[in-house]
Design a protein around this motif. Structure first.
Motif, PDB file in Angstrom:
ATOM      1  N   LEU A  53     -18.265 -48.350  26.650  1.00 11.77           N
ATOM      2  CA  LEU A  53     -17.835 -48.517  25.261  1.00 11.77           C
ATOM      3  C   LEU A  53     -17.476 -47.169  24.631  1.00 11.77           C
ATOM      4  CD1 LEU A  53     -17.491 -50.517  22.908  1.00 11.77           C
ATOM      5  CD2 LEU A  53     -19.853 -50.024  22.305  1.00 11.77           C
ATOM      6  N   LEU A  54     -18.254 -46.137  24.901  1.00 10.91           N
ATOM      7  CA  LEU A  54     -17.945 -44.800  24.392  1.00 10.91           C
ATOM      8  C   LEU A  54     -16.624 -44.279  24.949  1.00 10.91           C
ATOM      9  CD1 LEU A  54     -21.438 -43.087  24.416  1.00 10.91           C
ATOM     10  CD2 LEU A  54     -20.062 -43.727  22.438  1.00 10.91           C
ATOM     11  N   ASP A  55     -16.360 -44.540  26.229  1.00 12.88           N
ATOM     12  CA  ASP A  55     -15.076 -44.135  26.811  1.00 12.88           C
ATOM     13  C   ASP A  55     -13.912 -44.845  26.129  1.00 12.88           C
ATOM     14  OD1 ASP A  55     -15.744 -42.177  28.689  1.00 12.88           O
ATOM     15  OD2 ASP A  55     -16.316 -43.685  30.180  1.00 12.88           O
ATOM     16  N   ILE A  56     -14.055 -46.131  25.875  1.00 13.54           N
ATOM     17  CA  ILE A  56     -12.990 -46.898  25.218  1.00 13.54           C
ATOM     18  C   ILE A  56     -12.782 -46.413  23.789  1.00 13.54           C
ATOM     19  CG2 ILE A  56     -12.370 -49.204  24.393  1.00 13.54           C
ATOM     20  CD1 ILE A  56     -13.790 -50.271  26.955  1.00 13.54           C
ATOM     21  N   VAL A  57     -13.874 -46.126  23.072  1.00 16.31           N
ATOM     22  CA  VAL A  57     -13.766 -45.601  21.714  1.00 16.31           C
ATOM     23  C   VAL A  57     -13.081 -44.236  21.721  1.00 16.31           C
ATOM     24  CG1 VAL A  57     -15.146 -44.702  19.786  1.00 16.31           C
ATOM     25  CG2 VAL A  57     -15.670 -46.925  20.767  1.00 16.31           C
ATOM     26  N   HIS A  58     -13.375 -43.429  22.719  1.00 10.64           N
ATOM     27  CA  HIS A  58     -12.726 -42.119  22.839  1.00 10.64           C
ATOM     28  C   HIS A  58     -11.219 -42.280  23.035  1.00 10.64           C
ATOM     29  CE1 HIS A  58     -12.314 -37.895  23.859  1.00 10.64           C
ATOM     30  NE2 HIS A  58     -11.593 -38.277  24.902  1.00 10.64           N
ATOM     31  N   TRP A  59     -10.813 -43.257  23.865  1.00 10.00           N
ATOM     32  CA  TRP A  59      -9.379 -43.517  24.055  1.00 10.00           C
ATOM     33  C   TRP A  59      -8.733 -43.922  22.742  1.00 10.00           C
ATOM     34  CZ3 TRP A  59      -9.314 -47.156  28.909  1.00 10.00           C
ATOM     35  CH2 TRP A  59      -9.474 -46.381  30.050  1.00 10.00           C
ATOM     36  N   GLY A  60      -9.381 -44.837  22.007  1.00  9.31           N
ATOM     37  CA  GLY A  60      -8.831 -45.305  20.739  1.00  9.31           C
ATOM     38  C   GLY A  60      -8.733 -44.198  19.711  1.00  9.31           C
ATOM     39  N   ALA A  61      -9.740 -43.345  19.638  1.00 13.97           N
ATOM     40  CA  ALA A  61      -9.722 -42.243  18.674  1.00 13.97           C
ATOM     41  C   ALA A  61      -8.625 -41.247  19.005  1.00 13.97           C
ATOM     42  CB  ALA A  61     -11.077 -41.550  18.651  1.00 13.97           C
ATOM     43  N   SER A  62      -8.425 -40.966  20.287  1.00 13.62           N
ATOM     44  CA  SER A  62      -7.367 -40.015  20.650  1.00 13.62           C
ATOM     45  C   SER A  62      -5.988 -40.618  20.401  1.00 13.62           C
ATOM     46  CB  SER A  62      -7.509 -39.579  22.105  1.00 13.62           C
ATOM     47  OG  SER A  62      -7.308 -40.672  22.974  1.00 13.62           O
ATOM     48  N   ALA A  63      -5.850 -41.927  20.531  1.00 11.13           N
ATOM     49  CA  ALA A  63      -4.554 -42.564  20.274  1.00 11.13           C
ATOM     50  C   ALA A  63      -4.210 -42.529  18.786  1.00 11.13           C
ATOM     51  CB  ALA A  63      -4.572 -44.006  20.769  1.00 11.13           C
ATOM     52  N   THR A  64      -5.202 -42.679  17.916  1.00  8.86           N
ATOM     53  CA  THR A  64      -4.921 -42.637  16.482  1.00  8.86           C
ATOM     54  C   THR A  64      -4.656 -41.221  16.013  1.00  8.86           C
ATOM     55  OG1 THR A  64      -7.265 -42.492  15.927  1.00  8.86           O
ATOM     56  CG2 THR A  64      -6.279 -44.691  16.002  1.00  8.86           C
ATOM     57  N   GLN A  65      -5.199 -40.230  16.682  1.00  6.04           N
ATOM     58  CA  GLN A  65      -4.980 -38.835  16.290  1.00  6.04           C
ATOM     59  C   GLN A  65      -3.566 -38.365  16.613  1.00  6.04           C
ATOM     60  OE1 GLN A  65      -7.054 -36.912  14.544  1.00  6.04           O
ATOM     61  NE2 GLN A  65      -8.418 -38.670  14.425  1.00  6.04           N
TER      62      GLN A  65
END
Length: 98
Positions: A74-86
């Protein structure tokens, strides 16, 4: 300073897996059947791979260990999502047409 912290946070699990792989290659060999799985883990799911290596024992994973693996995924997926929004906040970047 915030960018440096984000860079280190994104790089830490990859560095951790590489250190475990260099220091204890027999543990990585026992946890994974081939060298391709930890390599793919370093690229795509580094935190999950690191937690899997740290929790893995001779009999595999048992019981509550799977909770930690799920949390790491879940942390890996959240990291992907956060980098995509940045990416949308980069100056001069044209937004993707919808």
């Amino acid at each position: 300073m915030g960018c440096l912290l984000a860079l280190l946070a994104g790089f830490f699990p990859r560095l951790g897996v590489l250190i475990v792989w260099i220091a204890r290659p027999e543990r990585v060999d026992a946890a994974f059947s081939s060298w391709i799985w930890p390599l793919l883990g370093i690229i795509f799911l580094p935190f999950t791979t690191l937690i899997y290596l740290l929790l893995w024992q001779a009999g595999g994973l048992h019981g509550f260990d799977w909770f930690w693996i799920g949390l790491a995924a879940l942390l890996d997926i959240v990291h992907w999502g956060a980098s995509a929004t940045q990416r949308n906040q980069i100056p001069g970047r044209q937004p993707r047409p919808v």
